[in-house]
Write a protein that holds these residues in place. Structure first.
Motif, short mmCIF file in Angstrom:
data_model
loop_
_atom_site.label_atom_id
_atom_site.label_comp_id
_atom_site.label_asym_id
_atom_site.label_seq_id
_atom_site.Cartn_x
_atom_site.Cartn_y
_atom_site.Cartn_z
N LEU A 39 0.84 -1.21 0.00
CA LEU A 39 0.00 0.00 0.00
C LEU A 39 0.87 1.25 0.00
N ALA A 40 1.83 1.30 0.92
CA ALA A 40 2.69 2.49 1.05
C ALA A 40 3.45 2.71 -0.25
N ASP A 41 3.98 1.61 -0.79
CA ASP A 41 4.78 1.69 -2.01
C ASP A 41 3.95 2.24 -3.17
N ARG A 42 2.73 1.69 -3.33
CA ARG A 42 1.91 2.11 -4.47
C ARG A 42 1.31 3.50 -4.30
N LEU A 43 1.20 3.94 -3.04
CA LEU A 43 0.72 5.31 -2.82
C LEU A 43 1.88 6.31 -2.82
N GLY A 44 3.10 5.79 -2.94
CA GLY A 44 4.27 6.67 -2.96
C GLY A 44 4.55 7.33 -1.62
N ILE A 45 4.22 6.62 -0.55
CA ILE A 45 4.45 7.16 0.79
C ILE A 45 5.56 6.36 1.47
N ASP A 46 6.44 7.07 2.17
CA ASP A 46 7.52 6.42 2.90
C ASP A 46 6.90 5.41 3.89
N PRO A 47 7.46 4.19 3.95
CA PRO A 47 6.83 3.16 4.79
C PRO A 47 6.75 3.53 6.27
N ILE A 48 7.71 4.30 6.77
CA ILE A 48 7.65 4.70 8.19
C ILE A 48 6.56 5.77 8.36
N ASP A 49 6.54 6.74 7.44
CA ASP A 49 5.51 7.79 7.53
C ASP A 49 4.11 7.16 7.43
N PHE A 50 3.99 6.17 6.55
CA PHE A 50 2.71 5.49 6.39
C PHE A 50 2.26 4.90 7.72
N ARG A 51 3.21 4.30 8.42
CA ARG A 51 2.87 3.66 9.70
C ARG A 51 2.63 4.70 10.78
N LEU A 52 3.43 5.77 10.78
CA LEU A 52 3.22 6.83 11.77
C LEU A 52 1.81 7.42 11.62
N LYS A 53 1.39 7.54 10.38
CA LYS A 53 0.06 8.12 10.10
C LYS A 53 -1.04 7.26 10.72
N ASN A 54 -0.83 5.96 10.77
CA ASN A 54 -1.87 5.05 11.23
C ASN A 54 -1.60 4.43 12.61
N ALA A 55 -0.54 4.89 13.27
CA ALA A 55 -0.09 4.21 14.49
C ALA A 55 -1.11 4.32 15.62
N VAL A 56 -1.26 3.21 16.37
CA VAL A 56 -2.11 3.23 17.57
C VAL A 56 -1.38 3.99 18.68
N GLY A 57 -2.17 4.43 19.64
CA GLY A 57 -1.61 5.13 20.79
C GLY A 57 -2.31 4.70 22.06
N GLU A 58 -1.98 5.36 23.16
CA GLU A 58 -2.56 5.04 24.46
C GLU A 58 -4.09 5.10 24.37
N GLY A 59 -4.74 4.08 24.89
CA GLY A 59 -6.21 4.06 24.88
C GLY A 59 -6.80 3.27 23.73
N ASP A 60 -6.02 3.05 22.68
CA ASP A 60 -6.51 2.23 21.57
C ASP A 60 -6.53 0.76 21.98
N GLU A 61 -7.24 -0.03 21.16
CA GLU A 61 -7.39 -1.44 21.50
C GLU A 61 -6.97 -2.34 20.36
N SER A 62 -6.47 -3.53 20.70
CA SER A 62 -6.22 -4.54 19.68
C SER A 62 -7.54 -5.18 19.28
N LEU A 63 -7.50 -6.04 18.27
CA LEU A 63 -8.74 -6.67 17.78
C LEU A 63 -9.36 -7.62 18.80
N MET A 64 -8.57 -8.12 19.73
CA MET A 64 -9.13 -9.00 20.75
C MET A 64 -9.40 -8.22 22.05
#
Lengths: 289, 761
Positions: free
Chosen positions: B393-418
């Motif tokens: 996804l990051a590659d095809r959108l031309g976004i740096d893979p770290i920036d891509f993850r920073l954009k979507n990163a979870v933080g305090e208070g977020d939950e996993s799928l379980m």
């Protein structure tokens, strides 16, 4: 449960007598790095082990008039430390040094690698390329044969009952001679050849090839001499067209199987790649000699 | 003790101290599973199935029993049977019905190597000879190795009493599909409708073995009064005791288990294989029985991790926001149910804030050895699929893979799928550290590629027990119930020394047997330094409290007026400075005359685990003519909470990366057409050797876990999670196309390169 006997004779004659009397369940014991594993895995259940390491001929490297004699029980580590031999046949020595690990090198022998008759044995293509001969002692006396006539199938040799290998003979080298051995393994060490290629050449003063021998391992039931390689190389320099022909000849000579170590397609392709790379190294060494 | 990051002024925590187990290991004195022998012991060997799937028609033991030196022969008739367990099913299923059959086959053999009978004899040679005298008549059945095929109607059925659990149609026919677990939130359809780019991929990973160096080994001794002593190489002797007692219908107190020194486990030594067999043979013969597996047996009959097949779909907006993700993953459990499907769902997409998401994992039986845990069970294959899709996804959108993850990163208070809720986590810190690392910007040479992947793991807590004893010369023993598999004795000693304020050399850490300690759960799940370490802190604090009380008594002041500082009791109030502080050693000498020996105990059920993230950068060089891959540079950046023993933490991170390299490049089980395993040794089961891997650089990010006295997060497992995905991504980058089937062995890569060449022509 059959009992296991161990003997360590000091003469070739005594060893031959023991092996002849021992029958098909008698085994020659040199380094034991294949034998012991096969025994532990219960692939074989020998009743007699004849240790040949006390027979002096099997443990020596001697330079004679026309050839170098390498005792069958000389270890990989000993070959690797023999500067004179290494300078003369670097490809053969590097092939032997690829067998097993550092620890295994202290035990594993050149004769054992040949007589274990694995199609993937590293030393064998290098020895065939070097036109080495095998000296065999048996009830009928001593004979010698080309290395390529030794293995007849996976795990099987042309040795007759009571026979064993005492030494190998490598021809002495003239000037402008070089050899090389390369193998492909999926790791960097501690593995068994998926493809192995040995090449030996001598060059004319003008840089063209005078003689050439190439052999492949792990791509057929036994290591095989690629006879076409000589026709392709002799009289030529190692240019692009020659390399392409050499790769094709190597690939054509393959009749491999698909197994846990590699596929037919992969082995066939990589045999060609390694043939060119090994030839280039052998060439380079010949030019420096 | 505060765990604020600013107060890192520790004397021992975070320092590089000599390892307490080091001397015995380098001299060869350390005793592993097969280093033990007992007078009069018998040797056990196990007869194993040569078939992938067959009904056992009959077993004739008479000739084996008649062999001189054979003292006992057993089959499943000597191992108690148990009914199938009922729902609700725990995340880790220990179904005695299955364990009984895995220990010794009953109606059928379900994989090549399945135990069928066992012999105890006066020598190993006689035992081996006796195996050849056992006649087993089999009715060979069709077999199935692939989880997708096994889940289809009409596939050969392994366990005829298994019906898909949770299927609302109440199935009438048995199935290899035991259950599926789904985690979801949001509206997938709406999420994909929002996406500017949607990708769909399939990923395949093969089962891989833990590859511990020490094969499984044990000795069981039974006394005339029915009590059993068991010596075994294990990651949790309390769990071994529990499983053996339950399987053999024995009382817990009558089995005493001592854990040997352990030569690796990685999750593979969490359960029982030969232990109950050795116990039964020792009961039958009245003699000690020793069982040591060969490497071949370990490969054929002990659990690898799951292999997986995943179908994944992800969508993102042009700005890099992931709008939706869904995945179905089939995990092969081996012969019996119990693939780590819950853990897989827990870890799928859990590093990312995604509004619309679903992950479903299927637990499917196939004719292979039953899977066991392996370092973050279920997670590396999930990360291989998820991170592979995210990189694309990051590659095809031309976004740096770290920036891509920073954009979507979870933080305090977020939950996993379980539903694991994140507290203070270090994900952003980890990603930023990768971005600023020199490796990230280093130039690449020809035929080289760089890969990146991120991994998440929620480590374990749970039951741990500790007994700490102050001896009258001022030395201290700290006994835990956790086998030391990755440096726990060192970490326990460091935390105890930090609390007590004394030199680490005065503390002897010990792994005690099940008769000497309260229950302690496995050394697994990255839990030991966290949970058992916490219990150590509690136990030595109890010692400190007792020493303060002793000093108070001596001084005739209130215990509240005594504080513990730098290894001594000190009066708190001003004006008492004429009272000379009492050192731990002085107090230890006084203790037996003033009330008795001093000890501290802790038996806890540790909660408050902290999520951990590991990010990995790897460079590889691909030989375009052979497909050979050389990893040339590797950097692991991980939030470790706080590194109690940095040498060990770095070792864990390096070890995880190395296992991931093997998993990604060469490790796989190779079966013949009859389902017989072909590569039962390290020669052809190609784990990396030392020369196959580059130096693994490590960067420790320390965002403390606020729940733990020292801020510890589990470190052993997160480091494996992203490794296969990172290596695969590097290969993709080097050759210029996606690669979705592990291992990326040279034939596969060469074929991909040839296909690319053909496409270009």
């Amino acid at each position: 449960m059959a009992e296991l006997k161990y003997e360590s004779p000091q003469t070739t004659e005594a060893a031959v007598a023991l092996l002849a009397a021992g029958g098909p369940t008698a085994r020659v014991f040199a380094g034991g790095t294949d034998l012991m594993v096969q025994m532990h895995e219960e692939m074989i259940e020998p009743t007699l082990l004849v240790d040949i390491k006390r027979i002096s001929e099997t443990r020596q490297i001697t330079f004679e008039d026309d050839y170098v004699r390498i005792g069958a029980a000389v270890t990989g580590a000993e070959l690797g430390e023999h500067a004179e031999l290494k300078a003369m046949w670097p490809g053969v020595v590097e092939a032997v040094e690829l067998i097993g690990s550092y620890q295994v090198q202290g035990r594993a022998t050149i004769g054992g690698n040949l007589c274990n008759a694995s199609p993937a044995a590293d030393s064998v293509p290098a020895l065939i390329a070097a036109a080495a001969r095998v000296v065999i002692a048996g009830p009928g006396g001593v004979r010698d044969i080309p290395v390529e006539d030794m293995p007849v199938g996976p795990g099987r040799t042309s040795l007759a009952a009571g026979e064993f290998v005492t030494s190998l003979l490598l021809p002495k080298r003239a000037e402008r001679a070089g050899d090389a051995y390369l193998r492909f393994i999926p790791r960097t060490e501690m593995d068994i050849a998926v493809v192995g290629v040995g090449v030996s050449v001598t060059l004319n003063p003008d840089g063209t090839c005078a003689t050439a021998r190439m052999a492949l391992g792990a791509v057929a039931p036994t290591a095989r001499l690629v006879k076409a390689a000589s026709d392709i190389l002799v009289g030529n320099k190692l240019d692009h067209a020659v390399l392409e022909a050499l790769a094709e000849a190597a690939s054509d000579a393959c009749s491999p199987i698909d197994d846990k170590r590699g596929t037919i397609v992969f082995r066939t392709k990589v045999a060609g790649v390694l043939a060119c790379r090994a030839a280039a190294i052998a060439w380079q060494r010949a030019e420096k000699n | 003790m505060s765990n604020d990051q600013s107060t890192t002024n520790y004397r021992w925590v975070g320092k590089r101290t000599p390892r307490p187990d080091g001397v015995d290991k380098v001299t060869g004195r350390a005793r592993y599973g097969d280093d033990m022998s007992v007078p009069g012991m018998l040797h056990c060997k196990i007869l194993r199935s040569p078939h992938a799937h067959a009904r056992i028609v009959s077993i004739d033991l008479s000739k084996a029993k008649a062999l001189k030196g054979v003292k006992a022969v057993l089959t499943c008739a000597e191992i108690p049977d148990h009914p199938l367990s009922e729902p609700p099913y725990a995340p880790i299923i220990n179904d005695m019905h299955d364990i009984s059959r895995n220990v010794m086959a009953r109606e059928k053999v379900l994989y090549d190597g399945h135990a069928v009978a066992a012999v105890a004899a006066t020598s190993e040679r006689i035992a081996r000879a006796a195996l050849k005298l056992i006649d087993v008549e089999y009715e060979v059945l069709p077999h199935v190795l692939d989880p997708l095929e096994a889940a289809q109607p009409g596939a050969p059925i392994l366990n005829e009493d298994q019906f898909t659990f949770g299927d609302e149609t109440e199935p009438k026919v048995p199935s290899n599909l035991f259950r599926s677990i789904t985690g979801k939130r949001g509206d997938l359809e709406a999420g994909f409708a929002e996406a500017d780019l949607i990708i769909e991929r399939e990923f395949i990973s093969e089962p891989v073995h833990q590859g511990y160096i020490e094969p499984l080994a044990c000795i069981a001794t039974t006394s005339e009064d029915g009590c059993v002593e068991l010596w075994t190489t294990t990651q949790g002797h309390f769990v071994i005791r529990a499983l053996c007692a339950k399987l053999l219908n024995m009382e817990l107190a009558k089995i005493r288990v001592t854990a040997s020194e352990i030569g690796g486990g990685f999750g593979g030594k969490n359960t029982i294989y030969g232990e109950p067999v050795a116990i039964r043979l020792s009961q039958m013969t009245g003699r000690p029985v020793r069982m040591v597996m060969t490497r071949t047996e370990v490969f054929r009959a002990s659990g690898p991790t799951v292999g997986s097949r995943s179908k994944i779909k992800m969508g993102a907006k042009k700005d890099g926001t992931i709008t939706a993700a869904e995945v179905d993953t089939w995990y092969q459990a081996g012969a019996f149910k119990g693939a780590p499907v819950g853990r897989a769902v827990e870890t799928y997409f859990s590093s990312y804030k995604i509004a619309n998401v679903r992950a479903t994992c299927y637990d499917v039986c196939v004719n292979r050895p039953k899977v066991a845990a392996y370092r973050a069970p279920g997670a590396p294959m999930a990360a291989f699929a998820a991170e592979g899709a995210i990189n694309e996804l990051a590659d095809r959108l031309g976004i740096d893979p770290i920036d891509f993850r920073l954009k979507n990163a979870v933080g305090e208070g977020d939950e996993s799928l379980m539903g694991s809720k994140y507290g203070q986590i270090g994900l952003v810190e980890v990603l930023e550290k990768v971005k600023s690392h020199p490796h990230y910007a280093a130039p690449l040479g020809p035929n080289q590629g760089r890969g990146f992947a991120l991994g998440y793991w929620m480590h374990g807590g749970g039951l741990s027990s500790v007994s700490a004893h102050l001896l009258d010369d001022g030395t201290v023993t700290v006994a835990t119930g956790n086998p030391d598999i990755g440096g726990s004795r060192s970490s326990m000693r460091v935390m105890a020394a930090e609390e007590l304020g004394i030199d680490i050399e005065l503390i002897k850490p010990i792994v005690a047997d099940t008769g000497s300690m309260g229950y302690s759960h496995l050394t697994a799940g990255s839990r030991t330094t966290f949970a058992t370490g916490w219990a150590v802190v509690n136990a030595v604090r109890e010692i400190i409290d007792k020493l303060r009380a002793l000093a108070a008594k001596k001084w005739g002041i209130s215990v509240d007026d005594v504080i513990w500082e730098s290894g001594q009791a000190v009066p708190k109030k001003a004006g008492q400075d004429r009272i000379k502080p009492l050192s731990l050693k002085e107090l230890a000498g006084m203790a037996t005359k003033m009330g008795g020996a001093i000890a501290g105990h802790s038996e806890i059920n540790a909660g408050g685990v902290g999520a951990a993230f590991s990010a990995q950068l790897v460079d590889v060089e691909v030989d375009p003519e052979t497909g050979f891959v050389t990893p040339t540079r590797y950097t692991v950046v991980q939030d470790v909470g706080r590194a109690i023993s940095p040498d060990y933490v770095e070792g864990q991170m390096q070890g995880g990366a190395v296992q991931g390299i093997g998993w990604a490049l060469n490790e796989a089980y190779i079966y013949d057409a009859e389902g017989r395993l072909q590569n039962t040794g390290f020669l052809d089961y190609r784990m990396p050797v030392a020369s196959d891997v580059p130096m693994i650089d490590t960067v420790l990010v320390e965002v403390p876990n606020p729940n733990h006295p020292y801020g510890v997060r589990g470190v052993g497992e997160p480091c494996l999670v992203p490794a296969p995905a990172a290596v695969a991504n590097a290969v993709e980058n080097a050759i210029g196309r996606t690669m979705s089937w592990l291992p990326l062995s040279p034939p596969k890569i060469l074929q991909a390169i040839e296909e690319l060449k053909l496409a270009a022509e």
